[in-house]
Enzyme design. Sequence first.
Site, PDB file in Angstrom:
ATOM      1  N   GLN A 138      -1.514   2.139   9.975  1.00  0.00           N
ATOM      2  CA  GLN A 138      -0.246   2.315   9.233  1.00  0.00           C
ATOM      3  C   GLN A 138       0.803   3.021  10.089  1.00  0.00           C
ATOM      4  OE1 GLN A 138      -3.272   2.952   7.976  1.00  0.00           O
ATOM      5  NE2 GLN A 138      -3.385   2.611   5.779  1.00  0.00           N
ATOM      6  N   ASN A 145      -5.262  12.395   1.077  1.00  0.00           N
ATOM      7  CA  ASN A 145      -4.321  11.508   1.785  1.00  0.00           C
ATOM      8  C   ASN A 145      -5.141  10.712   2.798  1.00  0.00           C
ATOM      9  OD1 ASN A 145      -1.583  10.570   2.271  1.00  0.00           O
ATOM     10  ND2 ASN A 145      -1.712  11.603   4.231  1.00  0.00           N
ATOM     11  N   ARG A 184       0.858  -1.180   0.000  1.00  0.00           N
ATOM     12  CA  ARG A 184       0.000   0.000   0.000  1.00  0.00           C
ATOM     13  C   ARG A 184       0.891   1.226   0.000  1.00  0.00           C
ATOM     14  NH1 ARG A 184       2.546   1.832   3.655  1.00  0.00           N
ATOM     15  NH2 ARG A 184       1.052   3.525   3.733  1.00  0.00           N
ATOM     16  N   ARG A 208      -7.588  -0.064  -6.492  1.00  0.00           N
ATOM     17  CA  ARG A 208      -7.808   1.004  -5.509  1.00  0.00           C
ATOM     18  C   ARG A 208      -7.978   2.329  -6.269  1.00  0.00           C
ATOM     19  NH1 ARG A 208      -4.252   1.091  -0.322  1.00  0.00           N
ATOM     20  NH2 ARG A 208      -6.173   2.066   0.433  1.00  0.00           N
ATOM     21  N   ASP A 239      -1.979  10.902  -1.785  1.00  0.00           N
ATOM     22  CA  ASP A 239      -2.429   9.906  -2.765  1.00  0.00           C
ATOM     23  C   ASP A 239      -2.816  10.547  -4.079  1.00  0.00           C
ATOM     24  OD1 ASP A 239      -2.833   8.540  -0.035  1.00  0.00           O
ATOM     25  OD2 ASP A 239      -2.836   6.952  -1.553  1.00  0.00           O
TER      26      ASP A 239
HETATM   27  O1  MRU Z   1      -4.403   3.153   2.367  1.00  0.00           O
HETATM   28  P1  MRU Z   1      -2.932   3.367   2.189  1.00  0.00           P
HETATM   29  O2  MRU Z   1      -2.104   2.783   3.277  1.00  0.00           O
HETATM   30  O3  MRU Z   1      -2.481   2.959   0.805  1.00  0.00           O
HETATM   31  O4  MRU Z   1      -2.766   4.942   2.278  1.00  0.00           O
HETATM   32  C1  MRU Z   1      -1.476   5.472   2.203  1.00  0.00           C
HETATM   33  C2  MRU Z   1      -1.424   6.934   2.393  1.00  0.00           C
HETATM   34  O5  MRU Z   1      -2.418   7.599   2.571  1.00  0.00           O
HETATM   35  C3  MRU Z   1      -0.068   7.579   2.243  1.00  0.00           C
HETATM   36  O6  MRU Z   1       0.048   8.690   3.078  1.00  0.00           O
HETATM   37  C4  MRU Z   1       0.126   8.017   0.782  1.00  0.00           C
HETATM   38  O7  MRU Z   1      -0.155   6.974  -0.101  1.00  0.00           O
HETATM   39  C5  MRU Z   1       1.478   8.538   0.523  1.00  0.00           C
HETATM   40  S1  MRU Z   1       2.668   7.268   0.550  1.00  0.00           S
HETATM   41  C6  MRU Z   1       4.179   7.893   0.132  1.00  0.00           C
END
Ligand code: MRU
Length: 347
Positions: free
Chosen positions: A195, A246, A45, A88, A236
Amino acid sequence: MFRTIDWSGGAVVMLDQTRLPAEVIYRRYERAEEVAEAIRSMVIRGAPAIGVAAAMGIALGMKEAGGSSMVDLERRMENLSKVFAATRPTAVNLFWAINRMRRTFESTRGLTPAGAVAALEKEALLIRDEDLEINRRMGRHGEPLIPESARVLTHCNAGALATAGYGTALGVIRAAVEKGKKVRVLADETRPFLQGARLTAWELAQDGIDVTLITDNAAGHFMSRGEVDLAIVGADRIATNGDVANKIGTYSVAVLARESSIPFYVAAPLSTIDLSLASGVEIPIEERDPEEVKRAGTTRVAPEEVTARHPAFDVTPARFVTAIITEAGVAKAPYEKSLKALFEGSS
Ligand code: MRU
């Protein structure tokens, strides 16, 4: 040092992020559909890492069909693009990587099927290598924004685990540490996938970087007491006007930072900026299974019959963003102008 994602012996190998920090397990995938499922179920992810995984997954899927004619390969490419695009919706790096693989395939017209497959594998590895280099450059641009002895709050995981390595927001922190600055990180736990607790805390501890874990709802408390000097997160998808999608909860962090007069920085590669969208309202927000909210790990923490909602991302309006750090430089408001200028300067 761990590897988030690798290409090894014609297979894609990933560190399983659903099992960290309890277990460090590497998964080996030999089929494209398995890679797509790994993205969907968050074995991997983080926006840039998802892009690298999709590129490698497409390369793998095209290799599986390697003996076919170019017409068959073209059909396979169409199909793989759809499979990965459906994994996603929010991280634009996924679509960016798919498009790059499609353009590479188009450029192989005139080659043999084996030649086309080899070119796609090369491109996927290039996307991975470039991501690592981009993160280091982003770190160099962002490092001057981190003062000596800074106490830095971050949300989610925008580190080596979310990229091909080094990280975006955590890359900036790493660059400051490499410069000899004493940086202390406050990591929001980032419910419900955790995370922050499971990944950011783990990877910073691996590197010996000072990290303190806090619950998401403690961020305002620490900011209001003057215990945070700045906040930095990844992204994101960033719209043309500088609105930032994000991890869910980022918006709250940004509003709290503004209230406490603390800078709020976003670190992201140019591939996260979507100039086809005017503002953040157009960014598709993934809604994940509400069951993930009703559980902490495997333990149920809410009545079975209760309704839950699980938007995985939110949008922080550009007015809360102090600066956006990219590999091409640092952009400030007005973002319509400054982001476009970064693209022009990088081409
Ligand atoms: O759901 P996730 O874990 O994929 O979400 C990740 C995030 O929101 C991160 O902050 C984003 O992808 C930046 S990663 C360099």
